[in-house]
Write a protein that holds these residues in place. Structure first.
Motif, mmCIF file in Angstrom:
data_model
loop_
_atom_site.group_PDB
_atom_site.id
_atom_site.type_symbol
_atom_site.label_atom_id
_atom_site.label_comp_id
_atom_site.label_asym_id
_atom_site.label_seq_id
_atom_site.Cartn_x
_atom_site.Cartn_y
_atom_site.Cartn_z
ATOM 1 N N UNK A 51 6.756 10.983 -11.825
ATOM 2 C CA UNK A 51 6.856 9.732 -11.083
ATOM 3 C C UNK A 51 5.658 9.570 -10.152
ATOM 4 N N UNK A 52 5.250 8.332 -9.952
ATOM 5 C CA UNK A 52 4.172 8.072 -8.991
ATOM 6 C C UNK A 52 4.655 7.063 -7.961
ATOM 7 N N UNK A 53 4.101 7.147 -6.769
ATOM 8 C CA UNK A 53 4.452 6.243 -5.673
ATOM 9 C C UNK A 53 3.332 5.221 -5.519
ATOM 10 N N UNK A 54 3.694 3.959 -5.382
ATOM 11 C CA UNK A 54 2.692 2.936 -5.105
ATOM 12 C C UNK A 54 3.269 1.923 -4.123
ATOM 13 N N UNK A 55 2.399 1.092 -3.569
ATOM 14 C CA UNK A 55 2.764 0.198 -2.469
ATOM 15 C C UNK A 55 2.329 -1.236 -2.775
ATOM 16 N N UNK A 56 2.942 -2.190 -2.074
ATOM 17 C CA UNK A 56 2.547 -3.593 -2.174
ATOM 18 C C UNK A 56 2.864 -4.283 -0.856
ATOM 19 N N UNK A 58 3.491 -8.046 0.756
ATOM 20 C CA UNK A 58 3.761 -9.453 0.439
ATOM 21 C C UNK A 58 4.045 -10.219 1.727
ATOM 22 N N UNK A 59 3.276 -11.288 1.967
ATOM 23 C CA UNK A 59 3.506 -12.167 3.110
ATOM 24 C C UNK A 59 4.303 -13.383 2.657
ATOM 25 N N UNK A 60 5.344 -13.705 3.422
ATOM 26 C CA UNK A 60 6.147 -14.913 3.220
ATOM 27 C C UNK A 60 5.800 -15.864 4.358
ATOM 28 N N UNK A 61 4.990 -16.886 4.046
ATOM 29 C CA UNK A 61 4.603 -17.862 5.066
ATOM 30 C C UNK A 61 5.574 -19.035 5.008
ATOM 31 N N UNK A 62 6.666 -18.929 5.742
ATOM 32 C CA UNK A 62 7.713 -19.941 5.731
ATOM 33 C C UNK A 62 7.484 -21.020 6.768
ATOM 34 N N UNK A 63 8.369 -22.001 6.795
ATOM 35 C CA UNK A 63 8.190 -23.138 7.699
ATOM 36 C C UNK A 63 8.496 -22.780 9.153
ATOM 37 N N UNK A 64 9.321 -21.765 9.372
ATOM 38 C CA UNK A 64 9.690 -21.415 10.751
ATOM 39 C C UNK A 64 9.187 -20.043 11.180
ATOM 40 N N UNK A 65 8.527 -19.321 10.282
ATOM 41 C CA UNK A 65 8.028 -18.004 10.640
ATOM 42 C C UNK A 65 7.196 -17.394 9.521
ATOM 43 N N UNK A 66 6.393 -16.397 9.866
ATOM 44 C CA UNK A 66 5.619 -15.643 8.880
ATOM 45 C C UNK A 66 6.150 -14.225 8.846
ATOM 46 N N UNK A 67 6.473 -13.753 7.641
ATOM 47 C CA UNK A 67 7.085 -12.429 7.496
ATOM 48 C C UNK A 67 6.235 -11.551 6.601
ATOM 49 N N UNK A 68 6.211 -10.268 6.900
ATOM 50 C CA UNK A 68 5.497 -9.316 6.052
ATOM 51 C C UNK A 68 6.510 -8.321 5.482
ATOM 52 N N UNK A 69 6.414 -8.093 4.190
ATOM 53 C CA UNK A 69 7.230 -7.103 3.498
ATOM 54 C C UNK A 69 6.272 -6.055 2.942
ATOM 55 N N UNK A 70 6.436 -4.798 3.343
ATOM 56 C CA UNK A 70 5.628 -3.709 2.791
ATOM 57 C C UNK A 70 6.561 -2.835 1.954
ATOM 58 N N UNK A 71 6.371 -2.874 0.644
ATOM 59 C CA UNK A 71 7.270 -2.192 -0.280
ATOM 60 C C UNK A 71 6.683 -0.867 -0.744
ATOM 61 N N UNK A 72 7.549 0.136 -0.836
ATOM 62 C CA UNK A 72 7.184 1.416 -1.429
ATOM 63 C C UNK A 72 7.989 1.587 -2.713
ATOM 64 N N UNK A 73 7.296 1.725 -3.834
ATOM 65 C CA UNK A 73 7.948 1.849 -5.136
ATOM 66 C C UNK A 73 7.732 3.237 -5.727
ATOM 67 N N UNK A 74 8.679 3.640 -6.579
ATOM 68 C CA UNK A 74 8.518 4.846 -7.394
ATOM 69 C C UNK A 74 8.585 4.413 -8.854
#
Length: 435
Positions: A51-56, A58-74
């Motif tokens: 198995x390998x680990x990788x990252x991504x 993703x910014x969600x630029x919504x109408x009332x806020x900006x959110x960042x999601x940092x995902x760790x996948x296997x």
């Protein structure tokens, strides 16, 4: 004869580099370089299927806020979807659209959120971790040139970051994709996303500027009876094709619906006009901002107030606009999130951490209670009557849900934010061919 000595690989490299005349500092740099390419070159000492680990990011630029999601996948098998190991989530208010006249401030917002990514993703993985921003209804509602100025600013911040910046890394997302990707996220997290799946869950997403409904129809008539073809969309995954009922209603998000109910949508003379509503406490008067514009709003001291009159106000935002799918099967469980969840918490219907199951009639009952007691309420949440009534109207007169329909109100599924962001990340890695 002297016994042979076998040195561990790093120590052997150290000896060879010292013999070559490199300083200890140079040796340290060389070892770091070797570590950084370890994931690129095949490691012959490890089994090929490890198995390998990788990252991504993703910014969600919504109408009332900006959110960042940092995902760790296997990833253990390239033919299958990866396992989501962790999500780091952070958000900032207001949304980028609030900076339509000062895009450099929007860039600063994104730069601040990137610090979360730098703390979460190991430094050696930065150069191969994609960073992506997708904007939703807030930017869709802006004039194209203002929206583009914001996107250009974000692109500049991304380009100067240490992360991998893919082609088309910054864009406004199509509303249909928003619904499909949210459906993918929730069904991935609930374990329903696999070939020949028979059981899936529907999604109801209520943002500030738009609202989405997406589910996998069981009846052909649901597909055949749509008003226009773009209510049906599909995607390919794991050698299977999915055909979904999905639609995004721009202007029917909670904040945009407030504007429409107040009669303030596209109105002129905002500096002197006061927008009155029977959905607000009679003695209430204040400023309210959305999308970078400030409005004067108030109750109607000389008019009516309460649930019945409020319902008639919000009905005009829904009637004739929201299509009712032929099939909303009781066996189709719907997950409702974003403002559905937030307002249910504000109204005391569900726990703010655990969420919970609600019937549509629970929204209606609570809306009546809030609206008919507004004069006794504190003005701490003056829009709660309007918001709860709109949600009730959207579910009943809009989508056509029965009052007895059960909804799963949630903010997180398996400790991951319920949103389209995870689906968009899977789309980036797997090219789901949404059509």
């Amino acid at each position: 004869m002297k016994p042979s000595v076998t040195l561990p690989p790093p120590l052997l490299l150290l000896v060879l580099l010292v013999v070559a005349g490199l300083s200890r500092a140079q040796v340290k740099t060389s070892l770091l370089d070797l570590t950084s390419i370890r994931g690129v070159l095949p490691n012959l000492s490890r089994p090929a299927n490890l198995s390998r680990i990788f990252y991504a990011v993703m910014f969600d630029a919504g109408s009332t806020g900006t959110r960042i999601h940092v995902y760790t996948f296997i990833q253990s098998d390239s033919e299958e979807l990866p396992v989501l190991d962790n999500e780091m989530f952070h958000s900032i208010k207001p949304g980028l659209s609030a900076y339509a006249d000062s895009p450099e401030v929007a860039g600063h917002t994104v730069r601040m959120l990137l610090k979360v990514a730098k703390k979460t993703v190991p430094r050696l993985e930065w150069k191969r971790t994609p960073v992506i921003l997708r904007a939703t209804a807030g930017l869709r509602l802006l004039a194209p040139e203002k929206a583009q100025a914001l996107l250009d600013q974000v692109q500049h911040v991304f380009d100067e970051s240490p992360f991998l910046v893919p082609d088309n890394s910054v864009s406004i997302m199509d509303g249909t994709n928003e619904g499909i990707l949210a459906w993918i996220s929730v069904n991935f997290l609930t374990g329903h996303l696999h070939p020949q799946t028979k059981k899936t869950v529907g999604i109801l997403d209520l943002g500030g500027g738009s609202t989405q409904i997406t589910f996998l129809p069981k009846l052909r008539k649901t597909i055949d009876s749509v008003p226009v073809a773009d209510y049906i969309a599909g995607f390919d995954l794991l050698n299977s094709s999915f055909e979904l009922y999905t639609h995004s209603y721009l202007g029917n998000g909670l904040m945009a619906a407030r504007l429409a109910a107040l009669g303030a949508l596209g109105a002129e003379g905002l500096e002197w006009r006061v927008f009155k509503s029977s959905c607000l406490p009679k003695k209430f008067q204040d400023e309210w901002s959305f999308g970078g514009i400030t409005y004067q709003v108030s109750g109607d001291p000389d008019g009516y107030s309460g649930y019945k009159h409020c319902y008639q106000e919000v009905l005009k935002v829904v009637k004739g606009i929201i299509h009712q799918p032929y099939e909303l099967e009781d066996s189709n469980v719907f997950y409702a999130f974003s403002y559905y969840f937030d307002r249910a918490v504000d109204a005391g219907l569900i726990d703010g951490v655990k969420g919970g199951m609600l019937e549509v009639r629970d929204f209606k009952k609570r809306a009546k209670e809030v609206c008919n007691k507004m004069t006794k309420n504190s003005v701490g949440n003056p829009f709660l009557c309007m918001d709860m009534t709109y949600i009730t109207c959207l579910l009943k007169d809009g989508f056509g849900f029965k009052e007895s329909t059960m909804l799963q109100l949630t903010k997180k599924v398996n400790n991951v934010e319920a949103s389209w962001a995870l689906g968009a990340t899977l789309d980036h890695f797997h090219n789901l061919k949404i059509h």
